[in-house]
Scaffold this motif. Structure first.
Motif, mmCIF file in Angstrom:
data_model
loop_
_atom_site.group_PDB
_atom_site.id
_atom_site.type_symbol
_atom_site.label_atom_id
_atom_site.label_comp_id
_atom_site.label_asym_id
_atom_site.label_seq_id
_atom_site.Cartn_x
_atom_site.Cartn_y
_atom_site.Cartn_z
ATOM 1 N N LEU A 58 -4.721 91.721 13.470
ATOM 2 C CA LEU A 58 -5.754 92.554 12.868
ATOM 3 C C LEU A 58 -4.929 92.784 11.428
ATOM 4 C CD1 LEU A 58 -8.215 94.435 12.429
ATOM 5 C CD2 LEU A 58 -6.480 96.309 13.836
ATOM 6 N N ILE A 59 -3.733 93.254 12.007
ATOM 7 C CA ILE A 59 -2.935 92.659 10.368
ATOM 8 C C ILE A 59 -2.958 91.248 9.294
ATOM 9 C CG2 ILE A 59 -1.067 93.113 9.467
ATOM 10 C CD1 ILE A 59 0.307 94.464 11.801
ATOM 11 N N MET A 60 -2.763 90.603 10.169
ATOM 12 C CA MET A 60 -2.747 88.734 9.263
ATOM 13 C C MET A 60 -4.361 88.506 8.942
ATOM 14 S SD MET A 60 -0.087 87.706 8.978
ATOM 15 C CE MET A 60 0.973 88.761 9.760
ATOM 16 N N LEU A 61 -5.165 89.348 9.466
ATOM 17 C CA LEU A 61 -7.037 88.802 8.801
ATOM 18 C C LEU A 61 -7.152 90.600 7.548
ATOM 19 C CD1 LEU A 61 -9.153 88.752 12.512
ATOM 20 C CD2 LEU A 61 -7.947 86.907 10.750
ATOM 21 N N LEU A 62 -6.400 91.505 8.029
ATOM 22 C CA LEU A 62 -6.906 92.489 6.737
ATOM 23 C C LEU A 62 -5.515 92.100 5.188
ATOM 24 C CD1 LEU A 62 -6.031 95.673 8.397
ATOM 25 C CD2 LEU A 62 -8.210 95.415 7.005
ATOM 26 N N LEU A 63 -4.521 91.528 5.739
ATOM 27 C CA LEU A 63 -3.480 90.646 4.542
ATOM 28 C C LEU A 63 -4.576 89.289 3.747
ATOM 29 C CD1 LEU A 63 -0.281 91.103 5.778
ATOM 30 C CD2 LEU A 63 -1.082 92.171 4.083
ATOM 31 N N LEU A 64 -5.474 88.617 4.566
ATOM 32 C CA LEU A 64 -5.988 87.059 4.321
ATOM 33 C C LEU A 64 -7.551 88.313 3.486
ATOM 34 C CD1 LEU A 64 -6.642 84.331 4.470
ATOM 35 C CD2 LEU A 64 -7.800 85.014 6.510
ATOM 36 N N ALA A 65 -7.693 89.275 4.081
ATOM 37 C CA ALA A 65 -8.899 89.675 3.251
ATOM 38 C C ALA A 65 -8.616 90.559 1.858
ATOM 39 C CB ALA A 65 -9.542 91.019 4.411
ATOM 40 N N THR A 66 -7.242 90.454 1.137
ATOM 41 C CA THR A 66 -7.330 91.521 0.513
ATOM 42 C C THR A 66 -6.426 90.352 -0.243
ATOM 43 O OG1 THR A 66 -5.789 93.070 1.903
ATOM 44 C CG2 THR A 66 -4.899 93.056 -0.308
ATOM 45 N N PRO A 68 -10.962 98.620 -6.474
ATOM 46 C CA PRO A 68 -10.385 99.694 -5.583
ATOM 47 C C PRO A 68 -10.345 98.857 -4.207
ATOM 48 C CG PRO A 68 -12.063 100.603 -7.395
ATOM 49 C CD PRO A 68 -11.395 99.202 -7.712
ATOM 50 N N ALA A 69 -11.707 97.847 -3.471
ATOM 51 C CA ALA A 69 -11.256 97.614 -2.200
ATOM 52 C C ALA A 69 -9.941 96.870 -2.028
ATOM 53 C CB ALA A 69 -12.478 96.089 -2.656
ATOM 54 N N ILE A 70 -9.577 96.352 -3.390
ATOM 55 C CA ILE A 70 -8.586 95.589 -3.322
ATOM 56 C C ILE A 70 -7.193 96.762 -2.745
ATOM 57 C CG2 ILE A 70 -6.735 94.350 -3.804
ATOM 58 C CD1 ILE A 70 -8.252 92.799 -6.076
ATOM 59 N N LEU A 71 -7.135 97.322 -3.175
ATOM 60 C CA LEU A 71 -6.372 98.373 -2.477
ATOM 61 C C LEU A 71 -6.479 99.172 -1.152
ATOM 62 C CD1 LEU A 71 -5.388 100.689 -6.313
ATOM 63 C CD2 LEU A 71 -4.429 98.797 -4.662
ATOM 64 N N ALA A 72 -7.367 99.734 -1.530
ATOM 65 C CA ALA A 72 -7.798 99.989 -0.088
ATOM 66 C C ALA A 72 -7.842 98.882 1.240
ATOM 67 C CB ALA A 72 -9.703 100.184 0.212
ATOM 68 N N ALA A 73 -7.860 98.069 0.843
ATOM 69 C CA ALA A 73 -7.523 96.447 2.057
ATOM 70 C C ALA A 73 -6.388 97.119 2.021
ATOM 71 C CB ALA A 73 -8.195 95.568 1.624
#
Length: 52
Positions: A4-12, A23-28
Motif C-alpha cells: 500500500l505504501i509503495m502504491l501510494l508513493l507510485l501514485a505520487t 494539492p493532489a500531489i501533497l495529499a498523496a
C-alpha cells in the motif's frame, strides 16, 4: 501494508509526472507518509515472540 505504501508513493510520482494540481500531489504524499509512520509505529511497539 508495505505494498500500500509503495502504491501510494507510485501514485505520487505519477501525479507529479502528469502535472496534476499541487494539492493532489501533497495529499498523496501525506497519505503515504502517514501510513509509513503508522507501519513504523506498529513495528516499533509490537513485541517479538522469540523462543530459542
Amino acid at each position: 501494508m508495505d505494498i500500500l505504501i509503495m502504491l501510494l508513493l507510485l501514485a505520487t510520482v505519477i501525479l507529479m509526472l502528469l502535472d496534476k494540481p499541487r494539492p493532489a500531489i501533497l495529499a498523496a504524499w501525506f497519505a503515504a507518509a502517514a501510513v509509513s509512520a503508522g507501519l513504523f509505529n506498529h513495528h516499533v511497539t509490537s513485541a517479538l515472540s522469540l523462543s530459542f
